[in-house]
Structures are given as structure tokens and as C-alpha cells.
Design a protein around this motif. Structure first.
Motif, short mmCIF file in Angstrom:
data_model
loop_
_atom_site.label_atom_id
_atom_site.label_comp_id
_atom_site.label_asym_id
_atom_site.label_seq_id
_atom_site.Cartn_x
_atom_site.Cartn_y
_atom_site.Cartn_z
N GLN A 190 -3.09 -26.09 -33.63
CA GLN A 190 -4.19 -27.04 -33.76
C GLN A 190 -3.69 -28.42 -34.15
O GLN A 190 -4.26 -29.44 -33.75
CB GLN A 190 -5.19 -26.51 -34.81
N LEU A 231 -2.75 -30.13 -31.00
CA LEU A 231 -3.94 -30.59 -30.27
C LEU A 231 -4.52 -31.84 -30.90
O LEU A 231 -4.94 -32.77 -30.20
CB LEU A 231 -4.99 -29.47 -30.23
N THR A 233 -6.82 -34.14 -28.21
CA THR A 233 -7.63 -33.27 -27.35
C THR A 233 -9.05 -33.17 -27.90
O THR A 233 -9.24 -32.96 -29.09
CB THR A 233 -7.01 -31.87 -27.28
N GLN A 280 -10.55 -27.98 -27.36
CA GLN A 280 -9.71 -27.29 -28.35
C GLN A 280 -10.12 -25.83 -28.50
O GLN A 280 -9.27 -24.94 -28.64
CB GLN A 280 -9.76 -28.00 -29.70
#
Length: 790
Positions: free
Chosen positions: A664, A667, A672, A677
Motif C-alpha cells: 500500500q 501505491l 494510485t 487501490q
């Protein structure tokens, strides 16, 4: 001037247009009265009164003449009016231009004709002397060839080779062969003459180095010259190290000096410096700064010792050296340089300065004087001291008091003196004292860096001297007290002071780089469309790093401390770089690609910092390891998220973990959207569950997504430590060097976790987990339940 009044004959074709300009009506009949030189009065009267009868018409004739006069006057008036009306300067200018053009055209024609005739003459002369020139060239080449072959014969051609070349005579005993024989027999008087001849002859063949035979001769000459250098070094070393009272081979060394002069001034300087170093070796030992004889009060003893040395030199070994070598002057100059350096180190703040004749210093040192570079009476700037003068004075007083006390007692009194010295040595390197930096300038302070280097050198000097002091006390104190004598705690304090000074330097380096990192954190990577070269902030960043390191390198005496600084500086720069990258998110693919280029430039700069002297495989390996992790993170960021399987596979290959939170972070770094996500996280969990070889953590586990503004050193806060360089009355027990003993780094940084663990994967045997805590697991389950089936 006569040439200006000469009459110029102009051609008729030029005169005609000029007359046409000056005489606009050339066809009119000429009036007899207009002629000034042909006027005949009688002829005119005869025409007017041809006979006596004409006298009766006298009044009519007079009237006719009066009318003619009036007519002429009217014509004159008309002409004058026309002249005034029609007079134009351009007419004369036109005439002058016509004359100039004609003369110029004529001159150019003459020059062209002269040039043609000269070319024809040159061609005729060249044709006549062509054969003579060929003969001249042939003669010149023949003379050059004969001279070269003769010199080659003199230098080193064997008899058989001479016959092949057409040379005659006994050439077996050539110069090079003679030189080799003389070198073997060590006949240096003959070697000097032969070597000079060989060097002079060999210069002729510098332009023939592409000839194999000449190359062999050059190698042979170089070999003989190297052999001479080796023999001379051995001869002079044996001469220097023999007993001065039993000198031998003085004339032999004098002949060797003649050979040295032929070899060149570099060889002579090297041999003289070797002799001077050996002669002054005893001077350095006797008058050390730590001994009583080395104190400034005994400066007169230094000159007395040198006078004895100079007298011995002139009466013994000095006879072997030629007078033009001026060995006595070199000896005196080196003695003055050593004495000046020792005096400046012991008391650089005394006045007047020891310059020129090295006058005796009479002003006592003061504890509050700052050891800065000063300007002497002759205008030369004196170098700044390597260590604080207070440290040398302190250990001198220690050694002097220890010697005096040891003469009286080696028991309890000497042990008590040890306790006092231990106490004040601890005070000298006492606890840290933080002071707020008054300047808020973001540029580094060069004076602060110089002071930090001075503190490092002084602490290192105190560290070594304290060990020597401990050994000296144990040597003089009674047996029952020897085991109690130790200065280990004080030495540890000086080690802490060195560590604090290095942190001080790192603080200034961080300050110098603040501008570049601030520019990096403010770049909008998501708006970047293409990658060009490296970014502009990289130049400012690398320039600041190089300036700080170039300032420190010559000032730190022990290079191990400089190496320690470079190791920490490398970690600091890359930590700040990572924090700035995280702050500047989202990066997007183009931004991450640009950052990869910028990181490569910064890495190259850091690799060049140690230079050849301090470069080590450990430094390179550590730098490469840290940058490889950051490069892996940026490469994952460069990878497009479509298709998701390819992006996740690239993540597992480069990062190598199955951590939900770490994925995460990537991302978030890419920027993103949240909607995408969720889908990517679900796909990641599915793929990661099928790869049991993945670790549960990686270096991304300690990546702080909300990093601090700077890497903190010592106590938190914006202030930085500013230290006095000497003990003052106000500092008291706080000490001089101890103010730099700051605690180690505080606060989390990129590359280390909050609890201090380094960036690394899971330890062996550690349990692999996809979710780091139950909260993320529950949120993942809720998303799975609420999402509609695809």
C-alpha cells in the motif's frame, strides 16, 4: 615638397572633357580684345579710321565705341550673374574624381604589369637554379646522415654494425660501453664526464624513436642511468650513516656529487633532503614538545645545539659536498622551519610572532586567547594550529609537575598528583554544553567546520597523550599504586568528544544540503511529461556536498575520522533524499524515472568523495546497498499498474515481501487512486498467498510515509552546538572539548525503524504474515463483502 610643384602632363583624352566643362561655347568667334598678348592698338585704329574722310565721322565712331563698351559691360554683368548663379562645387569635385580615377587605374595597371614580370622572372630563376636546389638538399641530407651515423657510432653501435652501415675505424670503445665499464668500477670522476657526453649525444636521436635500433639504445641508456641512481643512493646512504669522526672516501663522494649534478637538480635535492632529515632526526627527538627541553623557555638551547651541528657539518661531512650545493643553507632553512612549526604549535597566540630570525618569545600565553591564523610583520599569513594550544600547554605542565614530584617522592604524594591530573583532564574534556546557533542562514558555516576539525585533532592528541601519561605515571609511581592508575574513563571522554565533533560536522553538511532537498520535495512529479537530463536541484546538492568535504579533507589529521564522517554523511544524504522523495509524492511513472536519473548522479558524487586515498570496498559496498534499495522502490514505482498481475509480479521480484502495508505504501507513492487501490490490494493478497517463499517484511517496513523535516542530531530542536575553543572563566567545569559530546542520532529515519532496527528482511525463523495487524484484516474482509461480484 618639390614633388608637389612639378607640372603634371595629362593625356589629351582627359584634357578634352575638362575643357568641355570649362568652355561651354567653344564654337564662337574670338574677340580681338579678349587676347591679352596679341592686342595691336594701331591695327584696331586703322580699321576704325581707314582714311581722312573717316575723321568726319568721328562722333559716330565714338558713339559706336561707347555702344560697344556698354554692350561689353552688359555682357560682363550677365556673365558675373551667371557665374554667381551657376557656380557649383560639384563641378570641381567631378574634375578631381576624374583625375583620381584615371591615376588609380593607371597605378593598378602598372602594379599588375610589375607582378606579371616578377612572376615571369621568378619562374625563369627557379628553372635556372632547379638543379642547384636539388644539390643543396642532397648535400644537407648527406651531412645530416653522416653526422647522425657518426654520433650513433660514438654512442653505442658495435663494430659489425658499423661495417654494415659503411663506417670505419675502431668503434668498440664507444661512449655507452665506456660508461657501463666505469659504473661497474665506480669511477665516478670519469662517469660524470662520460654520462654528460652520452646525454648530450642522445638528444640527437629524440626524433628517431621509431627506429628499433634507437629504441634499444634508449632502453640501454635508461638502464645504465637507473643503475647509476641505485649506486649513488647506496653510496650516499653509507656515507651519511658512518661515524662522523671516522670519515672515509670523502673524495669518492665528491666525485659522486659531480655525477649527481649531471643527473639533474631533482636527484640533488632528494639526496640533500635525505641528509638533512638524518642530521635533524636527533633534534626532533631531543626537543619534543612533550619533553622539558622542547619548551619555549629553552629556545636558546635549540640554537646552541644547531650551532654545534653546523660546526660539525662544516668540519666533517660538509667537505664532501660542492659549495654550489649550499647544504649548510638547506640545513639552516629546515631547522628554522621545524622550530617555527613547533613554536607555533606550543604558543601560536604569543606576540611577537616567531618569524624570520626566530626571536625569543617573551609574552606569556593567556587562557582566553583564540588560536587563529595571524598576519606577521612581513605580511605572510601564518597557518592555523593543528591542535588547541591549551592542550599542549596542559600536558607540558603535567609532565613537568610529574617529573618534579617524582624526584621528591614516588609514593602517596605522586599518586595524589595523579588524582589531581585525572580530575582536571576530565574537566578539560567535560560534559557537553549546547548553545543556540545565532545564525539562521541555511548555508554551512566554514568557521564552524574548521573549529570542529580543530576539536577532533585536539581530542585525538589528548587521547594518545593521555595513554602516554598513564604509562609514564605507572613507570614512576610505587608498585602498590600501579594497579590503581588508569585514565581509561578520560580517554573514553575524548572518544565521545570526537564523535560529537563529527556529528557537528554532519549538522553543517545537512544545513548546506537543505536548499537542494527543499527543492526536491517541492517538485510536482505528476505534471512531468518526459525525462530529460538530471534535475536542477541535483547540481546544487552535489556542489554543497563537495564544498563541505573539500573543506574538511585537509584539516582532519587522522584520516580514520574523515572516513567515519564520510560513512555517516553518505547515510545522511540518502536518508534526506528518501524523505524528500516521500514528501513529493505522488510520483507517477515519469517522475519516478526522473528520480532514478537524479539518484544516479547523487550516487556518483558520493562515490567520488573519498578520493583515491580514502576509497575502500566497504564504503562502496555500503553505498551500493543503500542506493539499491531506493532504486528498487523507484523501479517498482515506474512500472505501470496495468496489467495488475505484471505490476504485482515486479513488486515481488524487486521488493521481495508479501506485506500488505508495504504494498500500500508503494501505491500511495505512485499516487494510485483509492478506487484502484482496493482492486490491486485484493489481487496482491491473492497472488501473495500463492508464494510462500516471500518474506513478511522488507526494507519498506521501516519506510516512514510522514518523515521529519530533517534528521535530528543530539537534542531535538533547531539549535546547533557552538563551542568555545579554549577554557574561559565562564565555562568552568563544563570543559572545552566536552561541549561536543552530543548524544547519538535521535528520531526515526529512512533506513531504520522506530525501535532502532535496520532496514532488512525478516530474521531467520520469523513467522511470515500477510497482514501486520487484525485491524487491516477486518477492513480487508469488509471490502470483500461489500464489493459486487465481477
Amino acid at each position: 615638397m618639390n614633388g608637389l610643384h612639378e607640372r603634371v602632363e595629362l593625356p589629351q583624352q582627359l584634357i578634352s572633357p575638362i575643357q568641355h566643362i570649362l568652355e561651354p561655347n567653344p564654337g564662337e568667334a574670338e574677340d580681338p580684345l579678349d587676347s591679352q598678348y596679341k592686342f595691336d592698338l594701331v591695327h584696331v585704329l586703322n580699321q576704325l579710321l581707314p582714311d581722312e574722310a573717316a575723321l568726319s565721322h568721328l562722333e559716330a565712331i565714338q558713339g559706336k565705341l561707347a555702344e560697344s563698351e556698354r554692350q561689353l559691360q552688359r555682357e560682363i554683368d550677365l556673365l558675373e550673374d551667371e557665374l554667381r548663379r551657376d557656380q557649383d562645387p560639384d563641378r570641381m569635385q567631378l574634375i578631381q574624381e576624374m583625375i583620381f580615377r584615371y591615376r588609380t587605374k593607371d597605378l593598378l595597371g602598372q602594379m599588375s604589369r610589375i607582378r606579371e614580370k616578377a612572376s615571369e622572372s621568378e619562374a625563369v630563376v627557379c628553372n635556372i637554379t632547379k638543379d642547384i636546389q636539388v644539390l643543396d638538399f642532397a648535400k644537407k641530407n648527406l651531412i645530416t646522415s653522416m653526422t647522425t651515423l657518426k654520433r650513433l657510432q660514438m654512442l653505442g653501435v658495435r663494430p659489425l654494425q658499423c661495417r654494415v652501415l659503411g663506417l670505419t675505424g675502431d668503434v668498440a670503445a664507444n661512449a655507452l660501453t665506456q660508461l657501463e665499464d666505469q659504473v661497474k668500477d665506480k669511477r665516478y670522476a670519469e662517469v660524470a664526464q662520460t654520462l654528460a657526453a652520452v646525454k648530450q649525444i642522445s638528444t640527437t636521436f629524440k626524433s628517431y624513436t621509431n627506429v628499433p635500433r634507437i629504441v634499444q639504445l634508449w632502453k640501454r641508456i635508461q638502464y645504465v642511468t637507473g643503475e647509476i641512481r641505485t649506486n649513488l643512493d647506496a653510496e650516499f646512504d653509507a656515507f651519511y650513516l658512518q661515524d662522523p669522526s671516522k670519515l672515509s672516501k670523502v673524495s669518492h663522494i665528491t666525485d659522486a656529487c659531480a655525477v649527481v649534478d649531471v643527473l639533474g637538480p631533482d636527484v640533488r635535492t632528494q639526496l640533500i633532503e635525505r641528509y638533512i632529515t638524518l642530521e635533524l632526526k636527533e633534534y626532533r627527538r631531543i626537543f619534543r614538545a612533550s619533553d622539558e627541553a622542547g619548551h619555549l623557555d629553552n629556545l636558546s638551547r635549540r640554537f646552541a645545539w644547531f650551532r654545534r651541528l653546523l660546526t660539525s657539518h662544516e668540519s666533517e661531512m660538509g667537505k664532501a659536498f660542492p659549495s654550489e650545493w649550499q647544504v649548510g643553507w638547506w640545513l639552516f632553512a629546515k631547522f628554522v622551519a621545524i622550530t617555527r612549526a613547533l613554536a607555533d604549535m606550543l604558543a601560536p597566540h604569543r606576540g611577537p610572532r616567531i618569524r624570520g630570525s626566530l626571536d625569543t618569545i617573551t609574552r606569556p600565553p593567556t587562557a582566553t586567547s583564540t588560536p587563529r591564523a595571524s598576519v606577521s610583520a612581513d605580511g605572510d599569513e601564518e597557518p592555523a594550529p593543528i591542535v588547541m594550544p591549551s592542550s599542549t600547554e596542559l600536558f607540558y605542565v603535567y609532565a613537568q609537575s610529574l617529573d618534579h614530584c617524582a624526584k621528591l617522592s614516588a609514593g602517596q604524594a605522586l599518586f595524589d598528583l595523579y588524582g589531581i591530573q585525572k580530575k582536571w583532564l576530565k574537566i578539560y574534556a567535560g560534559p557537553p554544553q549546547n548553545q543556540v546557533r545565532k545564525s539562521v542562514d541555511t548555508r554551512f558555516d566554514a568557521s564552524d567546520l574548521q573549529q570542529a576539525c580543530l576539536v577532533i585533532n585536539t581530542a585525538d592528541y589528548c587521547l594518545k597523550t593521555a595513554s602516554e601519561l598513564e604509562d609514564k605515571i605507572k613507570e614512576k609511581v610505587s608498585e602498590k599504586f600501579k594497579e590503581k592508575v588508569t585514565l581509561q574513563a578520560e580517554r573514553d571522554l575524548f572518544v565521545s568528544v570526537i564523535s560529537g565533533a563529527i556529528n557537528w560536522q554532519l549538522r553543517e553538511l545537512e544545513t548546506a544540503c537543505d536548499g537542494g532537498f527543499l527543492s526536491l520535495s517541492r517538485v510536482n512529479w505528476s505534471m512531468m511529461n518526459q525525462v530529460t537530463g538530471h534535475s536542477s536541484y541535483v547540481d546544487d546538492l552535489t556542489k554543497a556536498i563537495e564544498q563541505v568535504v573539500e573543506l574538511l579533507q585537509p584539516l582532519i589529521e587522522q584520516k580514520k575520522y574523515l572516513r567515519n564522517f564520510l560513512d555517516k554523511a553518505c547515510s545522511l544524504i540518502l536518508t534526506r533524499f528518501t524523505n524528500a522523495v516521500v514528501k513529493s509524492r505522488p510520483l507517477k511513472e515519469i517522475g519516478a524515472e526522473q528520480l532514478l536519473i537524479d539518484l544516479g548522479v547523487v550516487k556518483s558524487c558520493l562515490l567520488k568523495l573519498p578520493g583515491e586515498a580514502l576509497a575502500s570496498s566497504g564504503y562502496t559496498r555500503s553505498l551500493t546497498k543503500i542506493t539499491a534499495r531506493l532504486e528498487a522502490l523507484l523501479k517498482v514505482t515506474v512500472t505501470p499498474v496495468d496489467p495488475p498481475e505484471g505490476f504485482i509480479l515486479n513488486y515481488t521480484l524487486l521488493i521481495g515481501d508479501a506485506s500488505f502495508s508495504n504494498f500500500q505504501k508503494v501505491l500511495d507513492l505512485k499516487g494510485t487512486p483509492k478506487a484502484e487501490q482496493n482492486s490491486l490490494l485484493d489481487t496482491f493478497v491473492t497472488i501473495a498467498s500463492t508464494k510462500p517463499e516471500l518474506e513478511s517484511t522488507s526494507f519498506l517496513s521501516s519506510l516512514d510515509m510522514d518523515p521529519p523535516a530533517s534528521v535530528m542530531f543530539g537534542s531535538p530542536g533547531p539549535s546547533r552546538v557552538v563551542l568555545p575553543l579554549i577554557v574561559t572563566a565562564s565555562s568552568g567545569a563544563d570543559g572545552t572539548l566536552g561541549v561536543l559530546g552530543t548524544p547519538p542520532l535521535s528520531g526515526p529515519s529512512t533506513g531504520s525503524s522506530v525501535d532502532g532496527t535496520a532496514l532488512k528482511g525478516s530474521e531467520p525463523g520469523q513467522k511470515r504474515e500477510v497482514f501486520s495487524d487484525i485491524r487491516r484484516f477486518v477492513s480487508f474482509g469488509l471490502r470483500r463483502d461489500t464489493q459486487s461480484p465481477s
